[in-house]
Structure formats: C-alpha cells, structure tokens
Design a protein around this motif. Structure first.
Motif, PDB file in Angstrom:
ATOM      1  N   ASN A  60       0.850  -1.185   0.000  1.00  0.00           N
ATOM      2  CA  ASN A  60       0.000   0.000   0.000  1.00  0.00           C
ATOM      3  C   ASN A  60       0.892   1.243   0.000  1.00  0.00           C
ATOM      4  N   PRO A  61       0.705   2.163  -0.955  1.00  0.00           N
ATOM      5  CA  PRO A  61       1.542   3.371  -0.991  1.00  0.00           C
ATOM      6  C   PRO A  61       1.483   4.187   0.302  1.00  0.00           C
ATOM      7  N   LEU A  62       0.385   4.052   1.072  1.00  0.00           N
ATOM      8  CA  LEU A  62       0.262   4.791   2.319  1.00  0.00           C
ATOM      9  C   LEU A  62       1.132   4.210   3.430  1.00  0.00           C
ATOM     10  N   TYR A  63       1.683   3.011   3.211  1.00  0.00           N
ATOM     11  CA  TYR A  63       2.529   2.378   4.221  1.00  0.00           C
ATOM     12  C   TYR A  63       3.713   3.291   4.577  1.00  0.00           C
ATOM     13  N   ASP A  64       4.293   3.910   3.565  1.00  0.00           N
ATOM     14  CA  ASP A  64       5.437   4.789   3.806  1.00  0.00           C
ATOM     15  C   ASP A  64       5.026   6.001   4.633  1.00  0.00           C
ATOM     16  N   ARG A  65       3.836   6.540   4.375  1.00  0.00           N
ATOM     17  CA  ARG A  65       3.353   7.684   5.156  1.00  0.00           C
ATOM     18  C   ARG A  65       3.120   7.300   6.613  1.00  0.00           C
ATOM     19  N   LEU A  66       2.641   6.088   6.797  1.00  0.00           N
ATOM     20  CA  LEU A  66       2.291   5.625   8.139  1.00  0.00           C
ATOM     21  C   LEU A  66       3.517   5.296   8.978  1.00  0.00           C
ATOM     22  N   SER A 250       3.916   9.010  -2.079  1.00  0.00           N
ATOM     23  CA  SER A 250       2.622   9.097  -1.401  1.00  0.00           C
ATOM     24  C   SER A 250       2.298  10.483  -0.875  1.00  0.00           C
ATOM     25  N   VAL A 251       3.153  11.473  -1.141  1.00  0.00           N
ATOM     26  CA  VAL A 251       2.913  12.824  -0.619  1.00  0.00           C
ATOM     27  C   VAL A 251       2.238  13.693  -1.674  1.00  0.00           C
TER      28      VAL A 251
END
Length: 417
Positions: A60-66, A250-251
């Motif tokens: 999930n691309p949001l994994y890096d944000r999390l 993801s930004v």
C-alpha cells in the motif's frame, strides 16, 4: 454521543483561552521538552506504530506515510525544536494608523482559538499540528484515520503527559476517536471549533467542504505536473522529474503528470530512464507511447485513459502528455491541475516568466521540483497543511497562516457625531 463530543469541545475551548497567557518563551520551552520526550520514548512510539503497520499491506503506498522510524522520530523532534526557535506571530502589529479624530487603530495578530484537523495515515501530522498550534497560541482537536489509531494515541498521550507535568491544561490538545461519528461531530462543532483543516486525498477534502458547518481551509489534494519545455536542459530535467516523482510517491507534492513539448519527444526515454529503475508505471498518450515503446519496460506502459491526467496517483504511477507549445501546456494545467504545485523546466526566461504568471497554482516552480512544496523547506519550521484555495492562506501554512487579527482601537474620549 453528541453530548459527549460537545463536552470534549467545550474543554478544549476553555483550555484554548489559557494559551495566550503563556509567554512565547514558555511555549518554546514546552515544545523543546516534548522534543526531548520523543527521543526518550522512541521504543514506545515505534511499538504503537508497529501495531498500525501490522494491519496494513506493505504494498500500500500509504505504508510509507504511516511508518515511523528512529530517523523519522529524530527528524520530528528536530522540526519541533525548529518551530520552538521561530519568532511568534502573536502580538505582531500588522498595521497602525491614527484617524483625523485622534483614534489610534492597530491591527494585531491573535490566535484563531481552536483548530480542528482531520487527516489520514500520517502520524507525523499529529506532532506538526500540535507544535504549530501551540506556538501560535491555538488549541487543537485532532481526528486521525483508523490506520494510524495506535500511533496517534501514543503521540497525544506523550504530549498531554508533558503538558500536565508543566501545569498546562492537557485539554489544549484532544484526539477524537477514528470514527465517522467523530468526523461529523467535529464538522458541526459550531461555537467550539474556529476553523477545520482537512489533510488527505480529494475524497476527504470534498467531504469536509460539503458537510462542514464550521469554516474550512482546503488543503492537500495535489494533481501535480511538470512541463519539459522546448528549451529544457536534459540533465536538469532528468534530475527534477526523478526527484519530483520518486522521492516520496505518497505525498501531495509528488509528480503526477509529465507534460512534454513535441519537439523534445526524442528525449523522453532519457527523461524516464530513472523512473523505470523505480518501476514507475507510465500512462502515455499516443505520441509519447510511440516513443517510449521499445525503450521503456513494456510491463510498465499503458495508454492514457480519460482519468489519467486528473488523477493524484500517490503511487509509482505517472501520466505523460505531449503538447505543441507553452500555450497548450498552460491550458492542460488549467483543466487538470488542482491549484497545488506546478513546475516548468526551461532555459527560456520569457517562457519561464509566462508560466509563473499564467499558471494558477499556490506554488509555481521554474527549474526546481515540486517536492520543495513543504513548510519546513520554505523556512516555516513545519506546516499544518498546504492550502490550495485563494481566500485566506495559500500554499504551505506555517505560524502566521494559522493566526487571524484583531482591531485594537484606543481613544481619548472621542464620540461619533
């Protein structure tokens, strides 16, 4: 449950009135103490974050944000100290004038009061929002996403513990449950919340704008383009495109569409070479597809669809659009851009000047990547969000952008005729 939320909002509102009585030095010292606790409590914060990460697919691309890490927590602590070192905007005199009747009118910066922030899987936002709000004299109500629930609870608990230990009401920061009910309550907290700021994708921002009864500042959603002009430098273009697209996909300032002048199509394979190394999937129009086919991995090529250029990918994906000239590039951005960040790569000063004056976005770059659209990079210490609207603050919002002003009028017995 509405009564329970209103009680939370009431406590935050009451606590917000105590913040301006603290000196700027006292607020800065608290932020530095919290920064120290971040470093001391890394294991606790990382353990809470790991619980959230365990529930998310690593692809999930949001994994890096999390994801938090010792390095990211160190950077967060450094950013908080940086905010602490900045000059406070509170009390800044924006305007001073004396009327013919002798009345002295001053316009002075003051806090909004209570700022509500709704955001998704980005626990670093919790720290950023609090540091900026506290430094600028505001209280905050936070509503994070379910994906970051454990991380946010640990972070807010740490902050409240430091506040309580220094005889400051912990109610100047409150974390709501990660439920739809909490979102609805925050958007309807009239009389308690002075402004609400959504940070996330287009669906979240649209929902907040369409359903809020409190004032809203729109932020975040970015359909971002880079235009490689006829006179663009090839090496510079390679560097800028790779950085804007792949630094962090993801930004909201990540590149979504590469616009290329038709006369430079032969350079497209070189411009995209480093993207292939990162497995960026390209959705190309017919002209660019004919050039990329055979030089770019076939498995990473698809024809552009009707939604390609309006998509904020937040992933290793990018559209490519061929244009005949600057006019067509500007028209394309006018149709598909979101008013966030746009850039041009060119050696022609007149073209660069036209691009910056005619492209309607909060941040317009010449020969620099959109990845610089960030409060810390702009020297603001951190950001509470990146406003894409025109009324009120625009672009990265730091301390000054989350204050309002008050007219202070001093007289000497004058009466109005």
């Amino acid at each position: 449950m509405t009564e329970d939320y209103n009680e939370i909002f009431r406590r935050v509102k009451d606590a917000s009135r105590t913040i301006p009585s603290l000196t700027d030095r006292e607020r800065s010292e608290i932020l530095c103490k919290i920064a120290g606790e971040i470093e001391e409590c890394q294991e606790l914060l990382l353990a809470a974050n790991q619980k959230d990460l365990d529930r998310m697919d690593r692809t999930n691309p949001l994994y890096d944000r999390l994801q938090l890490s010792p390095e990211r927590l160190g950077s967060i602590a450094s950013d908080m100290r940086n905010v602490a070192s900045l000059s406070s905007p509170l009390g800044e005199e924006i305007e001073r004038r004396t009327l013919p009747n002798g009345l002295l009118i001053r316009r002075v910066r003051v806090p909004f009061g209570v700022i509500g922030v709704i955001y998704e899987a980005r626990p670093n936002v919790t720290f950023d929002v609090f540091s900026l709000c506290f430094k600028s004299g505001n209280a905050c109500v936070l509503k994070g996403g379910r994906d970051a629930e454990n991380s946010n609870e640990a972070i807010v608990s740490l902050i409240r513990r430091v506040l309580s230990g220094n005889n400051i009401s912990p109610d100047i920061i409150s974390l709501l449950p990660s439920t739809h009910d909490a979102t609805g309550a925050l958007l309807n907290a009239v009389g308690y919340v002075d402004v609400c700021i959504p940070r996330g994708g287009r669906r979240l921002i649209d929902f907040v704008r369409d359903n809020a009864r409190v004032p809203v500042i729109e932020t975040g959603a970015g359909v971002v383009s880079a235009y490689f002009d006829k006179s663009g430098d090839l090496k510079m273009g390679c560097d800028i495109i790779a950085n804007a697209k792949t630094r962090r996909v993801s930004v909201c300032n990540a590149l979504d569409t590469l616009i290329i002048h038709r006369d430079r199509l032969s350079d497209l394979p070189v411009l995209c070479e480093r993207l292939a190394l990162k497995n960026v999937h390209i959705y190309a129009d017919a002209e660019s597809m004919s050039v990329l086919r055979g030089s770019y991995p076939e498995s990473l090529l698809s024809p552009a669809g009707c939604d390609t250029y309006a998509t904020e990918w937040m992933d290793y994906k990018m559209g490519v659009k061929t244009v005949a000239d600057l006019n067509e590039a500007i028209r394309h951005i006018a149709v598909y851009g979101s008013g966030h960040s746009e850039c041009i790569i060119t050696d022609d000063g007149s073209v660069a000047d036209r691009f910056q004056h005619e492209v309607d976005a909060a941040c317009v770059y010449v020969n620099a990547p959109t990845s610089f659209t960030d409060g810390a990079q702009f020297g603001l210490g951190a950001e509470i969000g990146i406003s894409t609207q025109k009324l009120g603050p625009r672009g990265p919002m730091g301390l000054r952008e989350i204050t309002t002003y008050r007219y202070m009028i001093n007289g000497n017995g004058q009466v109005r005729p």
